[in-house]
Design a protein around this motif. Sequence first.
Motif, PDB file in Angstrom:
ATOM      1  N   ALA A  10       0.870  -1.178   0.000  1.00  0.00           N
ATOM      2  CA  ALA A  10       0.000   0.000   0.000  1.00  0.00           C
ATOM      3  C   ALA A  10       0.901   1.220   0.000  1.00  0.00           C
ATOM      4  O   ALA A  10       1.774   1.356   0.859  1.00  0.00           O
ATOM      5  N   SER A  11       0.690   2.100  -0.921  1.00  0.00           N
ATOM      6  CA  SER A  11       1.554   3.268  -1.072  1.00  0.00           C
ATOM      7  C   SER A  11       1.297   4.280   0.038  1.00  0.00           C
ATOM      8  O   SER A  11       0.185   4.787   0.193  1.00  0.00           O
ATOM      9  N   ALA A  12       2.365   4.577   0.845  1.00  0.00           N
ATOM     10  CA  ALA A  12       2.251   5.550   1.940  1.00  0.00           C
ATOM     11  C   ALA A  12       3.140   6.753   1.691  1.00  0.00           C
ATOM     12  O   ALA A  12       3.481   7.488   2.608  1.00  0.00           O
ATOM     13  N   SER A  13       3.499   6.986   0.462  1.00  0.00           N
ATOM     14  CA  SER A  13       4.475   8.028   0.140  1.00  0.00           C
ATOM     15  C   SER A  13       3.992   9.433   0.495  1.00  0.00           C
ATOM     16  O   SER A  13       4.800  10.321   0.737  1.00  0.00           O
ATOM     17  N   GLY A  14       2.692   9.641   0.560  1.00  0.00           N
ATOM     18  CA  GLY A  14       2.182  10.982   0.827  1.00  0.00           C
ATOM     19  C   GLY A  14       1.974  11.305   2.287  1.00  0.00           C
ATOM     20  O   GLY A  14       1.528  12.403   2.638  1.00  0.00           O
ATOM     21  N   ILE A  15       2.292  10.390   3.191  1.00  0.00           N
ATOM     22  CA  ILE A  15       2.036  10.607   4.609  1.00  0.00           C
ATOM     23  C   ILE A  15       3.162  11.438   5.215  1.00  0.00           C
ATOM     24  O   ILE A  15       4.333  11.067   5.150  1.00  0.00           O
ATOM     25  N   ASP A  16       2.803  12.588   5.816  1.00  0.00           N
ATOM     26  CA  ASP A  16       3.805  13.435   6.459  1.00  0.00           C
ATOM     27  C   ASP A  16       3.348  13.991   7.796  1.00  0.00           C
ATOM     28  O   ASP A  16       4.048  14.778   8.438  1.00  0.00           O
ATOM     29  N   THR A  17       2.153  13.585   8.265  1.00  0.00           N
ATOM     30  CA  THR A  17       1.656  14.029   9.561  1.00  0.00           C
ATOM     31  C   THR A  17       0.708  12.995  10.115  1.00  0.00           C
ATOM     32  O   THR A  17       0.362  12.013   9.440  1.00  0.00           O
ATOM     33  N   SER A  18       0.280  13.169  11.345  1.00  0.00           N
ATOM     34  CA  SER A  18      -0.594  12.189  11.988  1.00  0.00           C
ATOM     35  C   SER A  18      -1.997  12.244  11.408  1.00  0.00           C
ATOM     36  O   SER A  18      -2.436  13.264  10.875  1.00  0.00           O
ATOM     37  N   GLY A  19      -2.706  11.122  11.502  1.00  0.00           N
ATOM     38  CA  GLY A  19      -4.074  11.079  11.026  1.00  0.00           C
ATOM     39  C   GLY A  19      -4.429   9.721  10.457  1.00  0.00           C
ATOM     40  O   GLY A  19      -3.620   8.788  10.473  1.00  0.00           O
ATOM     41  N   GLU A  20      -5.666   9.595   9.956  1.00  0.00           N
ATOM     42  CA  GLU A  20      -6.134   8.372   9.321  1.00  0.00           C
ATOM     43  C   GLU A  20      -6.042   8.547   7.805  1.00  0.00           C
ATOM     44  O   GLU A  20      -6.464   9.575   7.263  1.00  0.00           O
ATOM     45  N   TYR A  21      -5.490   7.527   7.133  1.00  0.00           N
ATOM     46  CA  TYR A  21      -5.287   7.602   5.693  1.00  0.00           C
ATOM     47  C   TYR A  21      -5.904   6.370   5.022  1.00  0.00           C
ATOM     48  O   TYR A  21      -5.915   5.290   5.610  1.00  0.00           O
ATOM     49  N   GLU A  22      -6.374   6.559   3.767  1.00  0.00           N
ATOM     50  CA  GLU A  22      -6.832   5.447   2.934  1.00  0.00           C
ATOM     51  C   GLU A  22      -5.833   5.290   1.790  1.00  0.00           C
ATOM     52  O   GLU A  22      -5.638   6.203   0.994  1.00  0.00           O
ATOM     53  N   LEU A  23      -5.171   4.134   1.740  1.00  0.00           N
ATOM     54  CA  LEU A  23      -4.086   3.899   0.803  1.00  0.00           C
ATOM     55  C   LEU A  23      -4.503   2.916  -0.280  1.00  0.00           C
ATOM     56  O   LEU A  23      -5.221   1.951  -0.017  1.00  0.00           O
ATOM     57  N   SER A  24      -4.038   3.149  -1.509  1.00  0.00           N
ATOM     58  CA  SER A  24      -4.311   2.227  -2.618  1.00  0.00           C
ATOM     59  C   SER A  24      -3.417   0.999  -2.499  1.00  0.00           C
ATOM     60  O   SER A  24      -2.245   1.099  -2.124  1.00  0.00           O
TER      61      SER A  24
END
Length: 419
Positions: A96-110
């Motif tokens: 799952a691509s997490a390249s855009g994560i730079d801060t805390s929170g909930e993310y939906e990854l492809s």
Amino acid sequence: MSKNKFSLNSLLQNNKIVLIVALLVSVSIWVYMSMGTSNDTTVTVANIPIQIELPADATDNGLQLFSGGEQTASVTVTGNRAAIGSISASDIIVSASASGIDTSGEYELSVLAAKSNPSASFTIQQNVTPSTVKVYVDYLRESTFNIQDSVVYKVHDGYYASTSLSNDSVMISGPQSKITQIAKVSAVTEINGIINKSTETSCELRLYDENNKEISTDLLTMTLTTVDATISVLPEKTVDVVPSFINKPEGLEITDDMIKIEPSNITLAATKDVLDKTDAVTLESIDFTTLKNSVVSFDDIGINIPADSKNISNTSIAKFSLDLSKFASKEFTVDNFKTEGLSSGYKANVTQNSLSVTIIGPKSQIDNLSAGDITAVIDTKDSQGTTGSVQMPVTIKISGASSCWAYGSYKANLTISQG
């Protein structure tokens, strides 16, 4: 008739016929094998771990993955039967691509899939299940919280119970956003029935926010999840609060109408043998030499609680007043001095001729009192070898007036010498 009969033997001896049969059999076998090994087939490979790796900048800044990191996916692949038959989860990489994560929170990854070996003879279809995953990313935080007692129980009338916990704090670590929500940690349990003796039980630790809403511990790590609670059960007794005095005249009677104490009683909890011998508790001692012939009041005088009992009224101070306004006051010039407590080998000489002393007491005794009935006693026991001219405390002794006392503090001058 025999000449027209079919002969299998003669047929097999015909080379052309045999060649045709062999050719037909070979073609049939080739067709069968081609259909069994070359035609593509489709299968689904399940339980493939989804790999999620945060960007280096995010991990360097302290971000961590707290949920969503242990998910699996199913991938559909196509290939010939021989290749597909031995394929397993290790042959496919799902990430799952997490390249855009730079801060805390909930993310939906492809979610994407690829072959572990790029040259493997199968094809990955794009219908990866699930196609997206949700993850929770935050900074790690660790805090220590005091544990509050939330043990529910009932005791018999006339008994008092108190709870003590085996641990008074717990350390909790996890996502910063979750830790900051914690307003209190409670040790929770309920004891059925009515108890009249000490009891032990186990309590579950529960977390609550400022609105007293329970917080899930799913993303949290706790050094403790349970604590032991001891419920101590003791009988209780209500006892009077009474005054205590020092330097009070032996003959002076303090009647109930002269005193006022608030609270006038408190409730103690202790073992039965302690309560059986405790009928009252005293206020801190009041020195009668500080009391005038008036109404004297104390707003915050302490209550002495026996060391082997508990004050369950939760009142440690009292208001106290004493009405001495009915007594008379008179000043006397005392010239009768006496020394006490002088060390062996020393002598003392009082260097002042008289001492003015205020005496308070019943008017009938004051009227009959003279200066000759009053002695100024100088206590020299603390002189510790001192010599020369000194000043030392004086205690006033009164003869023939058992209800009178000297108001104030006094000192006298004297000379101490060896001899």
